[in-house]
Scaffold this motif. Structure first.
Motif, PDB file in Angstrom:
ATOM      1  N   ARG A  92       0.839  -1.210   0.000  1.00  0.00           N
ATOM      2  CA  ARG A  92       0.000   0.000   0.000  1.00  0.00           C
ATOM      3  C   ARG A  92       0.869   1.252   0.000  1.00  0.00           C
ATOM      4  NH1 ARG A  92      -4.088  -2.581   4.329  1.00  0.00           N
ATOM      5  NH2 ARG A  92      -5.425  -3.642   2.820  1.00  0.00           N
ATOM      6  N   HIS A  93       1.939   1.220   0.771  1.00  0.00           N
ATOM      7  CA  HIS A  93       2.840   2.370   0.844  1.00  0.00           C
ATOM      8  C   HIS A  93       3.525   2.615  -0.505  1.00  0.00           C
ATOM      9  CE1 HIS A  93       5.520   5.249   2.751  1.00  0.00           C
ATOM     10  NE2 HIS A  93       6.524   4.654   2.128  1.00  0.00           N
ATOM     11  N   ALA A  94       3.856   1.555  -1.211  1.00  0.00           N
ATOM     12  CA  ALA A  94       4.587   1.664  -2.475  1.00  0.00           C
ATOM     13  C   ALA A  94       3.664   1.646  -3.688  1.00  0.00           C
ATOM     14  CB  ALA A  94       5.583   0.512  -2.584  1.00  0.00           C
ATOM     15  N   SER A  95       2.362   1.843  -3.490  1.00  0.00           N
ATOM     16  CA  SER A  95       1.424   1.706  -4.613  1.00  0.00           C
ATOM     17  C   SER A  95       1.706   2.690  -5.743  1.00  0.00           C
ATOM     18  CB  SER A  95      -0.020   1.828  -4.140  1.00  0.00           C
ATOM     19  OG  SER A  95      -0.261   3.107  -3.626  1.00  0.00           O
ATOM     20  N   GLY A  96       2.156   3.886  -5.437  1.00  0.00           N
ATOM     21  CA  GLY A  96       2.479   4.852  -6.485  1.00  0.00           C
ATOM     22  C   GLY A  96       3.636   4.388  -7.351  1.00  0.00           C
ATOM     23  N   ARG A  97       4.675   3.870  -6.704  1.00  0.00           N
ATOM     24  CA  ARG A  97       5.828   3.365  -7.437  1.00  0.00           C
ATOM     25  C   ARG A  97       5.470   2.105  -8.227  1.00  0.00           C
ATOM     26  NH1 ARG A  97      10.186   1.534  -3.820  1.00  0.00           N
ATOM     27  NH2 ARG A  97       8.831   2.738  -2.515  1.00  0.00           N
ATOM     28  N   LEU A  98       4.651   1.251  -7.624  1.00  0.00           N
ATOM     29  CA  LEU A  98       4.210   0.038  -8.318  1.00  0.00           C
ATOM     30  C   LEU A  98       3.353   0.391  -9.538  1.00  0.00           C
ATOM     31  CD1 LEU A  98       3.312  -2.192  -5.249  1.00  0.00           C
ATOM     32  CD2 LEU A  98       5.221  -2.517  -6.829  1.00  0.00           C
ATOM     33  N   LYS A  99       2.517   1.395  -9.372  1.00  0.00           N
ATOM     34  CA  LYS A  99       1.671   1.840 -10.479  1.00  0.00           C
ATOM     35  C   LYS A  99       2.527   2.352 -11.640  1.00  0.00           C
ATOM     36  CE  LYS A  99      -2.777   4.155 -10.645  1.00  0.00           C
ATOM     37  NZ  LYS A  99      -3.698   5.035  -9.956  1.00  0.00           N
ATOM     38  N   ALA A 100       3.578   3.094 -11.320  1.00  0.00           N
ATOM     39  CA  ALA A 100       4.484   3.591 -12.359  1.00  0.00           C
ATOM     40  C   ALA A 100       5.177   2.432 -13.065  1.00  0.00           C
ATOM     41  CB  ALA A 100       5.518   4.538 -11.751  1.00  0.00           C
ATOM     42  N   GLY A 101       5.574   1.412 -12.302  1.00  0.00           N
ATOM     43  CA  GLY A 101       6.195   0.237 -12.899  1.00  0.00           C
ATOM     44  C   GLY A 101       5.229  -0.536 -13.779  1.00  0.00           C
ATOM     45  N   MET A 102       3.976  -0.603 -13.365  1.00  0.00           N
ATOM     46  CA  MET A 102       2.952  -1.281 -14.161  1.00  0.00           C
ATOM     47  C   MET A 102       2.674  -0.525 -15.449  1.00  0.00           C
ATOM     48  SD  MET A 102       0.206  -2.369 -11.250  1.00  0.00           S
ATOM     49  CE  MET A 102      -1.001  -2.911 -12.447  1.00  0.00           C
ATOM     50  N   PHE A 103       2.688   0.797 -15.359  1.00  0.00           N
ATOM     51  CA  PHE A 103       2.364   1.627 -16.513  1.00  0.00           C
ATOM     52  C   PHE A 103       3.354   1.384 -17.654  1.00  0.00           C
ATOM     53  CE2 PHE A 103       1.638   5.649 -18.812  1.00  0.00           C
ATOM     54  CZ  PHE A 103       0.258   5.587 -18.891  1.00  0.00           C
TER      55      PHE A 103
END
Length: 157
Positions: A92-103
């Motif tokens: 949850r804390h890293a969701s922004g970074r994970l989202k960027a990686g998914m993008f």
């Protein structure tokens, strides 16, 4: 031939709106969920360096999209199981970074909001399998393993 429409409703002026679901919509949602699950698994493997998940095996079991496609809920399995809640907090804390990686991995205009849910179904399934195996051994349905018999004989000597 009009396979997905009722001719009478078309003749009556009925038009399809965004809330009408066609089978192709369901297939598209399924493909999108599958692609999001793979992209999330890849993003976790490549870019999660949080001390809360160090030494953990994190697996994405499923991705479920809401009907409006604004949110995707990932069902996550964590080993060792006692570190599951820490791993979910780290995700949850890293969701922004994970989202960027998914993008980077998936072609989509807008990624949905990410939610994470701890899924202990694999742990429950393993416990059920072990209980069934033990019960089968006790009833004599499965012959005892020779290696376990040899180990038992060595323990008694």
């Amino acid at each position: 031939m009009l396979s997905n429409f009722n001719r009478d409703s078309i003749n009556a002026g009925h038009t399809m709106n965004r809330n009408d679901h066609e089978p192709s919509d369901e297939r598209t949602a399924g493909r999108l969920s599958s692609a999001l699950r793979r992209a999330m698994q890849s993003a976790i493997a490549e870019g999660l360096s949080d001390p809360r998940v160090e030494g953990c095996l994190i697996s994405v079991l499923d991705a479920v999209m809401t009907a409006d496609r604004s949110t995707v809920r990932f069902h996550i399995s964590v080993l060792p199981a006692e570190r599951g809640m820490l791993a979910i907090a780290a995700l949850r804390h890293a969701s922004g970074r994970l989202k960027a990686g998914m993008f980077k991995k998936i072609e989509i205009r807008r990624l949905p909001r990410l939610e994470f849910q701890l899924d202990d179904s694999l742990k429950k399934q393993a416990a059920l399998d072990a209980a069934m195996h033990t019960a089968s051994l006790a009833r004599g349905e499965i012959p005892a393993d020779e290696s376990s018999e040899a180990a038992t004989e060595q323990d008694t000597q």
